[in-house]
Design an enzyme around this catalytic site. Structure first.
Site, PDB file in Angstrom:
ATOM      1  N   PHE A   1       0.796  -1.143   0.046  1.00 15.46           N
ATOM      2  CA  PHE A   1       0.085  -0.013   0.007  1.00 15.46           C
ATOM      3  C   PHE A   1       0.813   1.290   0.056  1.00 15.46           C
ATOM      4  O   PHE A   1       0.835   2.180   0.660  1.00 15.46           O
ATOM      5  CB  PHE A   1      -0.936   0.134   1.304  1.00 15.46           C
ATOM      6  CG  PHE A   1      -1.697  -1.246   1.438  1.00 15.46           C
ATOM      7  CD1 PHE A   1      -2.832  -1.562   0.811  1.00 15.46           C
ATOM      8  CD2 PHE A   1      -1.355  -2.201   2.208  1.00 15.46           C
ATOM      9  CE1 PHE A   1      -3.679  -2.595   0.820  1.00 15.46           C
ATOM     10  CE2 PHE A   1      -2.043  -3.407   2.398  1.00 15.46           C
ATOM     11  CZ  PHE A   1      -3.314  -3.535   1.861  1.00 15.46           C
TER      12      PHE A   1
ATOM     13  N   SER B   1      -2.260  -0.531  -5.797  1.00 16.99           N
ATOM     14  CA  SER B   1      -3.052  -0.929  -7.035  1.00 16.99           C
ATOM     15  C   SER B   1      -3.398   0.403  -7.736  1.00 16.99           C
ATOM     16  O   SER B   1      -3.994   0.470  -8.982  1.00 16.99           O
ATOM     17  CB  SER B   1      -4.507  -1.410  -6.291  1.00 16.99           C
ATOM     18  OG  SER B   1      -5.116  -0.381  -5.443  1.00 16.99           O
TER      19      SER B   1
ATOM     20  N   ASP C   1       0.577  -0.737   5.303  1.00 14.21           N
ATOM     21  CA  ASP C   1      -0.173   0.739   5.618  1.00 14.21           C
ATOM     22  C   ASP C   1      -1.144   0.876   4.992  1.00 14.21           C
ATOM     23  O   ASP C   1      -1.337   1.521   3.917  1.00 14.21           O
ATOM     24  CB  ASP C   1       0.908   2.198   5.367  1.00 14.21           C
ATOM     25  CG  ASP C   1       0.060   3.255   5.820  1.00 14.21           C
ATOM     26  OD1 ASP C   1      -0.746   3.085   6.604  1.00 14.21           O
ATOM     27  OD2 ASP C   1       0.598   4.118   5.433  1.00 14.21           O
TER      28      ASP C   1
ATOM     29  N   CYS D   1      -5.424   2.736  10.119  1.00 16.44           N
ATOM     30  CA  CYS D   1      -5.709   4.126  10.265  1.00 16.44           C
ATOM     31  C   CYS D   1      -7.372   4.082  10.617  1.00 16.44           C
ATOM     32  O   CYS D   1      -7.937   5.168  10.466  1.00 16.44           O
ATOM     33  CB  CYS D   1      -5.500   5.237   9.363  1.00 16.44           C
ATOM     34  SG  CYS D   1      -5.981   4.393   7.626  1.00 16.44           S
TER      35      CYS D   1
HETATM   36  N1  SAH Z   1       1.896   4.339   2.786  1.00 15.98           N
HETATM   37  C1  SAH Z   1       1.606   5.388   1.961  1.00 15.98           C
HETATM   38  C2  SAH Z   1       0.112   5.723   2.281  1.00 15.98           C
HETATM   39  C3  SAH Z   1      -0.999   4.572   1.885  1.00 15.98           C
HETATM   40  S1  SAH Z   1      -2.575   4.982   1.506  1.00 15.98           S
HETATM   41  C4  SAH Z   1       2.279   6.739   2.492  1.00 15.98           C
HETATM   42  O1  SAH Z   1       3.073   6.505   3.413  1.00 15.98           O
HETATM   43  O2  SAH Z   1       2.215   7.683   1.635  1.00 15.98           O
HETATM   44  C5  SAH Z   1      -3.179   3.477   1.053  1.00 15.98           C
HETATM   45  C6  SAH Z   1      -3.091   3.068  -0.415  1.00 15.98           C
HETATM   46  O3  SAH Z   1      -3.207   1.780  -0.466  1.00 15.98           O
HETATM   47  C7  SAH Z   1      -3.310   3.911  -1.431  1.00 15.98           C
HETATM   48  O4  SAH Z   1      -2.324   4.389  -2.323  1.00 15.98           O
HETATM   49  C8  SAH Z   1      -4.115   2.950  -2.355  1.00 15.98           C
HETATM   50  O5  SAH Z   1      -4.182   3.348  -3.642  1.00 15.98           O
HETATM   51  C9  SAH Z   1      -3.591   1.531  -1.964  1.00 15.98           C
HETATM   52  N2  SAH Z   1      -4.611   0.490  -1.702  1.00 15.98           N
HETATM   53  C10 SAH Z   1      -5.909   0.364  -1.519  1.00 15.98           C
HETATM   54  N3  SAH Z   1      -6.162  -0.862  -1.585  1.00 15.98           N
HETATM   55  C11 SAH Z   1      -5.139  -1.586  -2.091  1.00 15.98           C
HETATM   56  C12 SAH Z   1      -5.175  -3.001  -2.404  1.00 15.98           C
HETATM   57  N4  SAH Z   1      -6.253  -3.990  -2.414  1.00 15.98           N
HETATM   58  N5  SAH Z   1      -4.107  -3.432  -2.901  1.00 15.98           N
HETATM   59  C13 SAH Z   1      -3.095  -2.544  -3.364  1.00 15.98           C
HETATM   60  N6  SAH Z   1      -3.210  -1.129  -2.854  1.00 15.98           N
HETATM   61  C14 SAH Z   1      -4.288  -0.796  -2.407  1.00 15.98           C
END
Ligand code: SAH
Length: 398
Positions: A227, A250, A299, A339
């Site tokens: 993520f 994603s 995350d 979160c």
């Molecule tokens: N760790 C990041 C913030 C994460 S926000 C930082 O430090 O900036 C959550 C992220 O998860 C988003 O970018 C979103 O596109 C992604 N996301 C949501 N569901 C997902 C999934 N099932 N698989 C992969 N990515 C996903």
């Protein structure tokens, strides 16, 4: 005379503890006229003054408190004072100077329900999510422009619909914002896009956790950043000395910016890879292929929007943590976050405990992480503590 909201008998208790929300079920009567988001004086059943707030007739939160002082007017100078107080708090926690990118107003925690203001260099990106914030748009804009040359609004929020407001984005005031803004966090350079990025463009709340990952990453041969969004934790890991990071998300747009951010920091592409994938599936593939990592960051987005979604969310958190714990090499480190405000720390602990148990991992919690100090938790508003993180090590066998 200002309109009045009279509470039912006995429903003043939370307000006496300075909790700033009034649920519609606690309201006995509303007297007089006020616009949506306009001022309302909140009184107990015996008509005693409790607070001044903003009225939100269409929301389950019938009012949110601006002030508990009877003689404090909610005018332009009120908003200026709230901003000044918030600015002083940030100066105090950041050694006198605000970082390049910093949250200036964290809603209820700064006494301004429904107002979020993030500063990126000379510019501000703002969210007005409540009827009260919307009503005071002009005063709030004026206050923001004392701290930024230009402000952009990102009120593209579902929460506005609950308040009977349309989502809204666009220039808020002052100079037009550039397409992208560069800033530095913990010595790492980042680029964000105020118009298309998530939330206000960057997850500023993870500042301290990214620093913790940088510290833990020295000597890590391979890091898996799940993520990853625009690569925040991955860049921190490289900055801290990791040899290689694989960043998974994603969103193709987020990954593109992650690569751009790596370039800004002069990181060669072979040390910083990105992969567009669903993390749930990706972790399973890694398990099936017997892959291991020295450090994993999880995350995810908010899995539990409400308490009703907790059981399903808990299963999803357990799923990714179980898989990650399996993929960790002996002595490997896990940084895992939630979160979801609805998921409180004891439940998150249970999820991690049961994931470790099912993964057959001897897991030691070595640190607890939370949102950075520019996202302060208000003692009178426990809901403001939404971000929980656990740092830990999977022990090897002796
Ligand atoms: N760790 C990041 C913030 C994460 S926000 C930082 O430090 O900036 C959550 C992220 O998860 C988003 O970018 C979103 O596109 C992604 N996301 C949501 N569901 C997902 C999934 N099932 N698989 C992969 N990515 C996903």
């Amino acid at each position: 005379m200002a309109a009045e909201l009279i509470l039912k008998e006995g429903r003043e208790k939370s307000l006496l503890r300075r909790h700033p929300w009034i649920f519609s079920g606690a309201v006995a009567e509303v007297r007089g006229d006020t616009d949506k988001g306009g001022e309302i004086v909140i009184r107990d059943a015996k008509r005693r003054f409790l607070a001044r707030g903003a009225f939100s007739p269409e929301s389950q939160l019938a009012a949110r408190v601006w002030t508990f002082q009877e003689n404090e007017a909610v005018d332009a100078s009120f908003f200026e004072r709230r901003f000044q107080r918030a600015f002083e708090l940030r100066k105090a926690v950041f050694g006198g100077t605000l970082p390049d990118a910093c949250r200036l107003i964290h809603a209820e925690s700064d006494g301004l329900p429904g107002v979020t203001v993030d500063l990126y260099g000379d510019y501000a990106v703002c969210q007005l999510s409540s009827a009260g914030a919307e009503f005071h748009r002009a005063e709030l804009t004026a206050a923001v422009l004392r701290y930024a040359k230009g402000a952009y609004e990102r009120s593209d929020l579902d929460s506005r619909i609950k308040e009977g407001l349309e989502p809204r984005t666009g220039p808020l005031g002052g100079e037009e914002l550039p397409e992208t803004i560069d800033f530095t966090e913990n010595g790492v350079r980042f680029r964000m896009n105020p118009r298309t990025g998530h939330k206000t463009g960057f997850y500023l709340d993870q500042r301290c956790s990214r620093r913790a990952v940088a510290e833990a990453a020295a000597g890590a041969r391979n890091v898996l950043n799940c993520f990853c969004y625009t690569g925040g934790f991955g860049l921190a890991a490289i900055h801290g000395g990791a040899e290689h990071v694989l960043n998974v998300d994603s969103s193709a747009a987020a990954l593109e910016l992650a690569q751009e951010n790596a370039g800004l920091n002069g990181i060669p592409p072979e040390r910083f890879e990105t992969q567009e994938a669903d993390v749930f599936q990706f972790l399973r593939q890694c398990r099936d292929r017997g892959k291991t990592f020295d450090l994993i960051v999880l995350d995810p987005p908010k899995f539990a929007e409400t308490a009703a979604r907790l059981p399903k969310a808990a299963r999803a958190y357990k799923d990714i943590n179980l898989l990650a714990l399996k993929l960790l090499s002996p002595g490997g480190k896990l940084f895992t976050f939630s979160c979801s405000g609805a998921m409180e720390e004891p439940l998150f602990d249970k999820v991690i405990d049961s994931a470790a148990c099912d993964a057959d991992a001897d897991f030691r919690i070595t640190g607890r992480l939370s949102q950075g100090p520019d996202h302060p938790v208000a003692a009178n508003f426990p809901e403001s503590r939404y971000l929980k993180g656990i740092a830990g090590i999977k022990l090897g066998t002796l």
